[in-house]
Write a protein that holds these residues in place. Sequence first.
Motif, PDB file in Angstrom:
ATOM      1  N   ALA A 187       0.837  -1.204   0.000  1.00 45.38           N
ATOM      2  CA  ALA A 187       0.000   0.000   0.000  1.00 45.38           C
ATOM      3  C   ALA A 187       0.869   1.251   0.000  1.00 45.38           C
ATOM      4  CB  ALA A 187      -0.930   0.001   1.203  1.00 45.38           C
ATOM      5  N   SER A 188       1.927   1.237   0.774  1.00 43.17           N
ATOM      6  CA  SER A 188       2.841   2.375   0.816  1.00 43.17           C
ATOM      7  C   SER A 188       3.463   2.629  -0.551  1.00 43.17           C
ATOM      8  CB  SER A 188       3.932   2.115   1.855  1.00 43.17           C
ATOM      9  OG  SER A 188       4.928   3.088   1.797  1.00 43.17           O
ATOM     10  N   GLU A 189       3.880   1.568  -1.204  1.00 43.35           N
ATOM     11  CA  GLU A 189       4.486   1.703  -2.535  1.00 43.35           C
ATOM     12  C   GLU A 189       3.466   2.231  -3.547  1.00 43.35           C
ATOM     13  OE1 GLU A 189       7.632   1.628  -5.225  1.00 43.35           O
ATOM     14  OE2 GLU A 189       7.634   1.413  -3.053  1.00 43.35           O
ATOM     15  N   TYR A 190       2.255   1.669  -3.523  1.00 43.54           N
ATOM     16  CA  TYR A 190       1.213   2.139  -4.446  1.00 43.54           C
ATOM     17  C   TYR A 190       0.895   3.614  -4.216  1.00 43.54           C
ATOM     18  CZ  TYR A 190       0.043  -2.665  -5.855  1.00 43.54           C
ATOM     19  OH  TYR A 190       0.068  -3.941  -6.351  1.00 43.54           O
ATOM     20  N   MET A 191       0.766   3.995  -2.948  1.00 44.92           N
ATOM     21  CA  MET A 191       0.430   5.380  -2.635  1.00 44.92           C
ATOM     22  C   MET A 191       1.553   6.325  -3.058  1.00 44.92           C
ATOM     23  SD  MET A 191      -2.587   5.293  -1.415  1.00 44.92           S
ATOM     24  CE  MET A 191      -2.790   6.858  -0.602  1.00 44.92           C
ATOM     25  N   THR A 192       2.795   5.909  -2.853  1.00 42.70           N
ATOM     26  CA  THR A 192       3.935   6.733  -3.258  1.00 42.70           C
ATOM     27  C   THR A 192       3.972   6.906  -4.774  1.00 42.70           C
ATOM     28  OG1 THR A 192       5.186   6.020  -1.330  1.00 42.70           O
ATOM     29  CG2 THR A 192       6.443   6.958  -3.141  1.00 42.70           C
ATOM     30  N   LYS A 193       3.749   5.806  -5.502  1.00 46.06           N
ATOM     31  CA  LYS A 193       3.750   5.886  -6.970  1.00 46.06           C
ATOM     32  C   LYS A 193       2.575   6.712  -7.491  1.00 46.06           C
ATOM     33  CE  LYS A 193       6.436   1.845  -7.861  1.00 46.06           C
ATOM     34  NZ  LYS A 193       7.301   1.636  -8.946  1.00 46.06           N
TER      35      LYS A 193
ATOM     36  N   GLY B  42       1.603   9.365  -6.068  1.00 46.53           N
ATOM     37  CA  GLY B  42       1.886  10.764  -5.789  1.00 46.53           C
ATOM     38  C   GLY B  42       1.717  11.178  -4.346  1.00 46.53           C
ATOM     39  N   ALA B  43       1.295  10.271  -3.503  1.00 41.23           N
ATOM     40  CA  ALA B  43       1.165  10.611  -2.084  1.00 41.23           C
ATOM     41  C   ALA B  43       2.548  10.830  -1.490  1.00 41.23           C
ATOM     42  CB  ALA B  43       0.439   9.494  -1.335  1.00 41.23           C
ATOM     43  N   ARG B  44       2.643  11.770  -0.609  1.00 43.83           N
ATOM     44  CA  ARG B  44       3.936  12.053   0.031  1.00 43.83           C
ATOM     45  C   ARG B  44       4.004  11.305   1.354  1.00 43.83           C
ATOM     46  NH1 ARG B  44       4.888  18.353  -1.412  1.00 43.83           N
ATOM     47  NH2 ARG B  44       4.900  17.987  -3.643  1.00 43.83           N
ATOM     48  N   LEU B  45       4.536  10.120   1.268  1.00 46.46           N
ATOM     49  CA  LEU B  45       4.710   9.278   2.448  1.00 46.46           C
ATOM     50  C   LEU B  45       6.195   9.153   2.746  1.00 46.46           C
ATOM     51  CD1 LEU B  45       2.247   6.386   1.547  1.00 46.46           C
ATOM     52  CD2 LEU B  45       1.844   8.274   3.120  1.00 46.46           C
ATOM     53  N   PRO B  46       6.532   8.944   4.000  1.00 46.88           N
ATOM     54  CA  PRO B  46       7.946   8.708   4.289  1.00 46.88           C
ATOM     55  C   PRO B  46       8.378   7.384   3.665  1.00 46.88           C
ATOM     56  CG  PRO B  46       6.613   8.379   6.258  1.00 46.88           C
ATOM     57  CD  PRO B  46       5.706   8.909   5.190  1.00 46.88           C
ATOM     58  N   THR B  47       9.558   7.380   3.075  1.00 49.20           N
ATOM     59  CA  THR B  47      10.049   6.145   2.460  1.00 49.20           C
ATOM     60  C   THR B  47      10.753   5.323   3.528  1.00 49.20           C
ATOM     61  OG1 THR B  47      12.078   7.246   1.807  1.00 49.20           O
ATOM     62  CG2 THR B  47      10.331   7.141   0.167  1.00 49.20           C
ATOM     63  N   LEU B  48      10.426   4.058   3.573  1.00 45.83           N
ATOM     64  CA  LEU B  48      11.035   3.138   4.522  1.00 45.83           C
ATOM     65  C   LEU B  48      11.781   2.067   3.738  1.00 45.83           C
ATOM     66  CD1 LEU B  48       8.094   2.642   7.047  1.00 45.83           C
ATOM     67  CD2 LEU B  48      10.117   4.049   7.337  1.00 45.83           C
ATOM     68  N   ASP B  49      13.058   1.967   3.990  1.00 49.98           N
ATOM     69  CA  ASP B  49      13.810   0.922   3.311  1.00 49.98           C
ATOM     70  C   ASP B  49      13.631  -0.398   4.061  1.00 49.98           C
ATOM     71  OD1 ASP B  49      15.439   1.116   5.537  1.00 49.98           O
ATOM     72  OD2 ASP B  49      17.129   2.002   4.486  1.00 49.98           O
ATOM     73  N   LEU B  50      14.185  -1.451   3.510  1.00 49.74           N
ATOM     74  CA  LEU B  50      14.032  -2.788   4.080  1.00 49.74           C
ATOM     75  C   LEU B  50      14.520  -2.859   5.518  1.00 49.74           C
ATOM     76  CD1 LEU B  50      13.130  -5.671   3.508  1.00 49.74           C
ATOM     77  CD2 LEU B  50      15.423  -6.145   2.655  1.00 49.74           C
ATOM     78  N   GLY B  51      15.505  -2.061   5.850  1.00 49.63           N
ATOM     79  CA  GLY B  51      16.026  -2.047   7.217  1.00 49.63           C
ATOM     80  C   GLY B  51      14.991  -1.685   8.264  1.00 49.63           C
ATOM     81  N   TRP B  52      13.959  -0.948   7.874  1.00 47.67           N
ATOM     82  CA  TRP B  52      12.887  -0.607   8.813  1.00 47.67           C
ATOM     83  C   TRP B  52      11.767  -1.632   8.811  1.00 47.67           C
ATOM     84  CZ3 TRP B  52      13.630   2.658  12.512  1.00 47.67           C
ATOM     85  CH2 TRP B  52      14.589   3.653  12.366  1.00 47.67           C
TER      86      TRP B  52
END
Length: 131
Positions: free
Chosen positions: A92-98, A100-110
């Motif tokens: 959902a985070s990836e879809y929302m970011t793509k 255009g939503a401005r969400l904080p990006t979380l890498d795999l480490g999180w």
Amino acid sequence: MDRKNPFRCFDRRFLVQAIPALILLFGLALAGRTFARGTPARIAIAALLSVVTGYVIVISVATIRRLDEMQQRLHLEAIAISFTVTAVLATASEYMTKAGARLPTLDLGWWWPFVAFTWVGAVWVLSRRYR
């Protein structure tokens, strides 16, 4: 296995193996930041981080394998719940970011700590069903 404590399988023996590995993970992660991206030293540290992470996962699985069938099922269900919740949120985070939503990006480490905490929470909730 104590049915009242579903986390009892993570006993002293497990902690003696896991805690130094986790300290090493944090130390390596901090050390890796001192080197520029793409340098051989940082790549070597990343490889070591991968090996140590794999070690922690393997000892966790080995610890769960020592449980009785009911406790193994409880942990399996908890891991499935953790996987599902993490997959839905990450997707959902990836879809929302793509979109255009401005969400904080979380890498795999999180995401890995999130998986672990979700697993712990699911074990706790599911274990209440068997009291």
